[in-house]
Write an enzyme that holds these catalytic residues in place. Structure first.
Site, PDB file in Angstrom:
ATOM      1  N   ARG A 199       0.673  -1.214  -0.005  1.00 28.41           N
ATOM      2  CA  ARG A 199       0.411   0.068  -0.419  1.00 28.41           C
ATOM      3  C   ARG A 199       0.542   1.335   0.204  1.00 28.41           C
ATOM      4  O   ARG A 199       1.825   1.165   0.626  1.00 28.41           O
ATOM      5  CB  ARG A 199      -0.602  -0.137   1.170  1.00 28.41           C
ATOM      6  CG  ARG A 199      -1.720  -1.292   0.974  1.00 28.41           C
ATOM      7  CD  ARG A 199      -3.076  -0.495   2.860  1.00 28.41           C
ATOM      8  NE  ARG A 199      -3.202  -2.540   3.029  1.00 28.41           N
ATOM      9  CZ  ARG A 199      -3.218  -3.335   3.001  1.00 28.41           C
ATOM     10  NH1 ARG A 199      -1.779  -3.461   4.589  1.00 28.41           N
ATOM     11  NH2 ARG A 199      -4.318  -4.075   3.298  1.00 28.41           N
ATOM     12  N   LYS A 223      -1.842  -2.872   7.768  1.00 28.46           N
ATOM     13  CA  LYS A 223      -3.147  -2.364   8.919  1.00 28.46           C
ATOM     14  C   LYS A 223      -3.204  -3.382  10.512  1.00 28.46           C
ATOM     15  O   LYS A 223      -2.817  -4.659  10.450  1.00 28.46           O
ATOM     16  CB  LYS A 223      -5.003  -3.116   8.061  1.00 28.46           C
ATOM     17  CG  LYS A 223      -4.365  -2.268   6.867  1.00 28.46           C
ATOM     18  CD  LYS A 223      -6.216  -2.082   6.199  1.00 28.46           C
ATOM     19  CE  LYS A 223      -6.499  -0.975   4.819  1.00 28.46           C
ATOM     20  NZ  LYS A 223      -7.111  -1.251   4.423  1.00 28.46           N
ATOM     21  N   HIS A 293      -2.850   2.340  -5.666  1.00 26.14           N
ATOM     22  CA  HIS A 293      -3.295   1.241  -5.358  1.00 26.14           C
ATOM     23  C   HIS A 293      -3.998   0.644  -6.275  1.00 26.14           C
ATOM     24  O   HIS A 293      -4.388  -0.839  -6.716  1.00 26.14           O
ATOM     25  CB  HIS A 293      -4.945   1.624  -4.203  1.00 26.14           C
ATOM     26  CG  HIS A 293      -5.039   0.729  -3.691  1.00 26.14           C
ATOM     27  ND1 HIS A 293      -4.803   0.276  -2.813  1.00 26.14           N
ATOM     28  CD2 HIS A 293      -6.528  -0.224  -3.789  1.00 26.14           C
ATOM     29  CE1 HIS A 293      -5.560  -0.258  -1.333  1.00 26.14           C
ATOM     30  NE2 HIS A 293      -6.804  -0.922  -2.292  1.00 26.14           N
ATOM     31  N   ARG A 296      -0.918  -1.746  -6.692  1.00 26.00           N
ATOM     32  CA  ARG A 296      -1.067  -3.105  -6.252  1.00 26.00           C
ATOM     33  C   ARG A 296      -1.952  -3.965  -6.499  1.00 26.00           C
ATOM     34  O   ARG A 296      -1.905  -5.221  -6.332  1.00 26.00           O
ATOM     35  CB  ARG A 296      -2.404  -2.398  -5.107  1.00 26.00           C
ATOM     36  CG  ARG A 296      -1.965  -3.309  -3.582  1.00 26.00           C
ATOM     37  CD  ARG A 296      -2.294  -2.719  -2.192  1.00 26.00           C
ATOM     38  NE  ARG A 296      -2.774  -3.630  -1.036  1.00 26.00           N
ATOM     39  CZ  ARG A 296      -2.677  -4.443  -0.509  1.00 26.00           C
ATOM     40  NH1 ARG A 296      -1.207  -4.688  -0.260  1.00 26.00           N
ATOM     41  NH2 ARG A 296      -2.989  -5.144   0.372  1.00 26.00           N
ATOM     42  N   HIS A 319      -3.804  -9.145   3.476  1.00 27.37           N
ATOM     43  CA  HIS A 319      -4.619  -9.139   3.368  1.00 27.37           C
ATOM     44  C   HIS A 319      -5.387 -10.366   4.841  1.00 27.37           C
ATOM     45  O   HIS A 319      -4.748 -11.467   5.218  1.00 27.37           O
ATOM     46  CB  HIS A 319      -5.515 -10.208   2.116  1.00 27.37           C
ATOM     47  CG  HIS A 319      -5.613  -8.816   0.997  1.00 27.37           C
ATOM     48  ND1 HIS A 319      -5.988  -9.338   0.074  1.00 27.37           N
ATOM     49  CD2 HIS A 319      -6.084  -7.998   1.048  1.00 27.37           C
ATOM     50  CE1 HIS A 319      -6.266  -8.692  -1.014  1.00 27.37           C
ATOM     51  NE2 HIS A 319      -5.457  -7.125  -0.028  1.00 27.37           N
ATOM     52  N   TYR A 328      -9.184 -10.933  -6.962  1.00 25.92           N
ATOM     53  CA  TYR A 328      -8.221 -10.554  -8.398  1.00 25.92           C
ATOM     54  C   TYR A 328      -8.642 -11.805  -9.067  1.00 25.92           C
ATOM     55  O   TYR A 328      -8.322 -11.435 -10.641  1.00 25.92           O
ATOM     56  CB  TYR A 328      -7.052 -10.277  -7.500  1.00 25.92           C
ATOM     57  CG  TYR A 328      -6.714  -9.108  -6.668  1.00 25.92           C
ATOM     58  CD1 TYR A 328      -6.662  -7.538  -7.488  1.00 25.92           C
ATOM     59  CD2 TYR A 328      -6.167  -9.087  -5.826  1.00 25.92           C
ATOM     60  CE1 TYR A 328      -6.427  -7.071  -6.218  1.00 25.92           C
ATOM     61  CE2 TYR A 328      -6.151  -8.676  -4.455  1.00 25.92           C
ATOM     62  CZ  TYR A 328      -6.457  -6.960  -5.429  1.00 25.92           C
ATOM     63  OH  TYR A 328      -5.853  -6.283  -4.602  1.00 25.92           O
TER      64      TYR A 328
END
Length: 347
Positions: A199, A223, A293, A296, A319, A328
Site C-alpha cells: 500500500r 494494517k 492502489h 497494487r 490481507h 483478483y
C-alpha cells in the site's frame, strides 16, 4: 454520550489496534448516529434501540449515500453496540440484528503487463533525456519530476518541519543532483509499489533498515500493526541501489531521519505527493491513469495470471481474509473473457 464516544475511540485504537483512518471513520459515524438519536428524542445512551439505528441508515439512503459507505456505517454501529453492551452502557446489543446493504464491489482497474513495464521505465527514459543535454528542461519541465511539489505533510509527520516552513531542510539541494535524485526516487517508488504490491502508506512508511538487501526482502508494517516480509525483484533492487548510492544522499538533510523515500525538501515522502507522482508518470508514459492502489491491483492480478497461489498472494498483500484476495481471480477471468470475445470467431 461524549464520554462514550471518547472511550469507544480509545477501545478501537488501543484494544482493537485499528488504524488512525478506521478510528476516525468509525467515530465520525458514531457521532452522526448519536446526533440522529438525539433528534429522535433519545437523550440517554440506554434509550438507543434498533428502530433508531434503522431510521439512521434509512436517512442515509434517502440522501444518496453510497452502498459501501452505508455498509461501513452499519459496521461501525454494530461494533459500537457490542462494545457498549460489554461495557454496561447498553442493556442489550441492540445493533446485533442490524442488516446493512451489501457493498457493490467493482472490479479494480489494472494495467496490462506491457503498460506496467512502460510506467516502470518512464523515469529512466526521462533521465536519459536530461543526460542528453536538456539541462534547461530539468529546471522547467514538470514531466521530469511529475507531481513532486514538496513533502510538507511528510515533514510534519516525520518531525522534520512544519506546514509553513521546513526548519530541518531549508532548501532543495543545489546543483543538478536534486532533479536527478528525484528521478531515482520516483523510479524506486514505482518499482516498490508494483514489484511488492504494498500500500502507498506502507511504502512511504518504510525506513532504510526495513530493507534486507541480502535476501531482497522488505519488512512492511501493515494494517492493524501486522508485520509481513515481502520479496522484491531485481529491477527494484537496481532502483534501490541507485537511490541509496546517488539519490538519497543528494536529498537527505539532518531531519530526514531513517525514512527510505524522501520528498524534494528532505522530509519523509508523504502519500499525497506519492499519488501525484504516480499519476504524473502514468501520463508521461502514455498509460491509463493509475493510482498507487491500482499498481497494487496490477501486481496481484499479474501474479495470479502467472500461476501464483492465491494464499501466497494473500500473504504478499497482507490481507487478513482470503475473500479480499479472491477479487483478483475475477479480474483474471474477466481478462480471459475479454480476450475470448475479441479473438474467438463464435464469441
Amino acid at each position: 454520550m461524549r464520554e462514550a464516544v471518547d472511550d469507544f475511540a480509545d477501545h478501537l485504537s488501543r484494544v482493537r489496534n485499528r488504524s488512525t483512518h478506521t478510528v476516525r471513520a468509525y467515530v465520525t459515524d458514531l457521532v452522526s448516529l448519536l446526533d440522529h438519536a438525539v433528534r429522535m428524542g433519545c437523550t440517554d445512551l440506554p434509550e438507543l434501540d434498533l428502530g433508531v439505528l434503522r431510521s439512521w441508515l434509512a436517512k442515509q439512503r434517502t440522501t444518496g449515500t453510497a452502498r459501501s459507505t452505508m455498509a461501513r456505517r452499519a459496521a461501525a454501529a454494530r461494533t459500537f453496540s457490542a462494545w457498549a453492551h460489554r461495557a454496561g452502557l447498553l442493556p442489550a446489543d441492540v445493533a446485533a440484528p442490524l442488516a446493512s446493504p451489501r457493498a457493490h464491489r467493482e472490479l479494480p482497474t489494472v494495467l496490462r503487463a506491457d503498460q506496467a513495464a512502460a510506467l516502470m521505465d518512464a523515469p529512466t527514459r526521462a533521465g536519459r533525456t536530461t543526460d542528453a543535454g536538456d539541462t534547461a528542461g530539468r529546471a522547467t519541465d514538470t514531466s521530469a519530476t511529475p507531481g513532486d511539489t514538496g513533502d510538507t505533510a511528510g515533514r510534519a509527520a516525520d518531525g522534520g518541519g512544519t506546514a509553513h516552513g521546513d526548519t530541518a531542510a531549508t532548501a532543495v539541494p543545489d546543483g543538478d543532483a536534486a532533479p536527478d535524485a528525484v528521478l531515482l526516487r520516483d523510479r524506486l517508488l514505482l518499482e516498490l509499489l508494483y514489484g511488492t504490491g504494498v500500500r502507498i502508506s506502507e511504502a512511504c512508511g518504510l525506513d532504510v533498515a526495513d530493507v534486507d538487501q541480502a535476501r531482497r526482502v522488505v519488512r512492511v508494517l501493515g494494517k492493524g500493526g501486522r508485520e509481513r516480509a515481502v520479496p522484491y525483484g531485481v529491477p527494484a533492487q537496481r532502483a534501490l541501489d541507485a537511490w541509496l548510492a546517488d539519490g538519497r544522499p543528494a536529498l537527505a538533510v539532518p531531519g530526514s531521519g531513517r525514512a527510505l523515500l524522501l520528498g524534494a525538501r528532505g522530509g519523509r515522502l508523504n502519500p499525497t505527493t506519492a499519488r501525484r507522482i504516480v499519476a504524473g508518470w502514468a501520463g508521461t508514459a502514455g498509460v491509463p491513469r493509475v493510482t498507487p492502489h491500482g499498481l497494487r491491483h496490477s501486481a496481484a492480478t499479474h501474479l495470479l495470471e502467472g500461476g501464483a497461489d492465491l494464499r501466497a498472494v494473500q500473504e504478499l498483500l497482507g490481507h487478513s481474509s482470503l475473500a479480499s484476495t479472491q477479487i483478483y481471480t475475477h479480474v483474471s477471468v474477466e481478462r480471459l473473457r475479454a480476450a475470448y470475445r475479441q479473438a474467438h470467431p463464435r464469441a
